[in-house]
Design a protein around this motif. Structure first.
Motif, short mmCIF file in Angstrom:
data_model
loop_
_atom_site.label_atom_id
_atom_site.label_comp_id
_atom_site.label_asym_id
_atom_site.label_seq_id
_atom_site.Cartn_x
_atom_site.Cartn_y
_atom_site.Cartn_z
N ARG A 1 0.90 -1.21 -0.25
CA ARG A 1 0.02 -0.11 -0.13
C ARG A 1 0.99 1.22 -0.12
NH1 ARG A 1 -3.72 -3.30 3.13
NH2 ARG A 1 -3.01 -2.56 5.28
N VAL B 1 -7.00 -4.19 -6.07
CA VAL B 1 -8.22 -3.65 -6.01
C VAL B 1 -8.63 -3.54 -4.22
CG1 VAL B 1 -10.80 -4.08 -6.11
CG2 VAL B 1 -9.37 -4.07 -8.30
N GLN B 2 -8.26 -4.86 -3.74
CA GLN B 2 -8.40 -4.97 -2.20
C GLN B 2 -7.42 -3.83 -1.53
OE1 GLN B 2 -10.52 -7.40 -1.09
NE2 GLN B 2 -10.27 -6.43 0.78
N ARG C 1 -9.00 -0.42 -1.98
CA ARG C 1 -10.25 -0.41 -1.15
C ARG C 1 -9.80 0.33 0.31
NH1 ARG C 1 -13.37 -5.05 -1.90
NH2 ARG C 1 -13.59 -4.20 -3.96
N GLN D 1 -8.53 3.94 -0.20
CA GLN D 1 -9.60 4.79 -0.37
C GLN D 1 -10.28 5.02 1.07
OE1 GLN D 1 -10.77 3.14 -4.59
NE2 GLN D 1 -11.89 5.16 -4.15
N ASP D 2 -10.72 4.11 1.76
CA ASP D 2 -11.26 4.33 3.09
C ASP D 2 -10.49 5.05 3.76
OD1 ASP D 2 -13.41 2.67 2.28
OD2 ASP D 2 -12.83 0.85 3.24
N GLN E 1 -7.85 8.56 -4.11
CA GLN E 1 -9.30 8.55 -4.70
C GLN E 1 -9.24 8.13 -5.94
OE1 GLN E 1 -8.51 13.46 -5.25
NE2 GLN E 1 -10.10 12.80 -3.66
N SER E 2 -10.15 7.82 -6.74
CA SER E 2 -10.50 7.15 -8.00
C SER E 2 -11.76 7.61 -8.75
CB SER E 2 -10.35 5.66 -8.03
OG SER E 2 -11.43 5.11 -7.63
N ARG F 1 -10.19 2.71 -14.75
CA ARG F 1 -10.46 3.47 -13.08
C ARG F 1 -9.04 4.00 -12.89
NH1 ARG F 1 -13.61 4.09 -9.07
NH2 ARG F 1 -15.14 2.59 -9.63
N CYS G 1 -6.73 6.10 -10.58
CA CYS G 1 -6.20 6.42 -9.14
C CYS G 1 -5.41 7.53 -9.08
CB CYS G 1 -5.74 5.57 -8.42
SG CYS G 1 -6.61 3.80 -8.77
#
Lengths: 114, 114
Positions: free
Chosen positions: B21, B50-51, B54, B57-58, B63-64, B71, B73
């Motif tokens: 990450r 993708v995981q 997520r 983003q949380d 942001q995407s 998509r 990012c």
């Protein structure tokens, strides 16, 4: 980033992801404290406090020394500096890119109003 | 610190505790990227990417937006600023305490040499 540096950074951020561990750091920035003072401050058991302190020491956020029967904890600045330096580097790299993008847009020939 | 602020801070530090990450953030500070570009950069599957996205983003680190089938990012500065502000506050509180301690020691009557 070298592997052992990445692992040190993993440990610091993992340690900081817990509100009780952040509360220990917030308390220790105002001065050293014993393990039982920290347990009272958090409102958790001594055992839970010792567990949190172990994680904080492994990530170089806290250091402690024992004199007689009392273990005194204080801030270890290494971990805080490591995490802050990583974040600062990301933010400034991103901002410099935005600045360069702004400069490119400023240099574009202006469309004539009509 | 209010509860929802503490939870936001938990999420940011938890997100940053993973080297993949952090690699996504390091990549995005140099410019936006598609999900498949990020997967190739990390050398992991699209599903794993993708995981990670997520979680990022949380925690308001990324942001995407989707245009057609792609998509894209980019960095969301909110999360980085939140984490950096917390660390900066702890470090400066600790340093100011050391400065005050230094000032107290400087003001002590000097022992006369003999």
């Amino acid at each position: 980033m070298l592997n052992h540096e990445a692992e040190a950074t993993d440990r610091v951020f993992h340690a900081l992801a817990d509100p009780n561990r952040r509360a220990v750091i917030e308390r220790l920035t105002r001065g050293p404290a014993s393990v039982s003072e920290l347990a009272a401050h958090l409102g958790v058991t001594l055992a839970a406090t010792v567990q949190h302190l172990r994680v904080l020491q492994d990530s170089e956020l806290v250091q402690s020394e024992k004199a007689g029967r009392v273990r005194t904890c204080r801030i270890d600045p290494s971990g805080l500096r490591n995490a802050e330096a990583w974040l600062h580097h990301q933010r400034t790299t991103w901002e410099h890119r935005l600045d360069r993008l702004g400069a490119v847009l400023d240099d574009r020939p202006k469309e004539s109003g009509s």
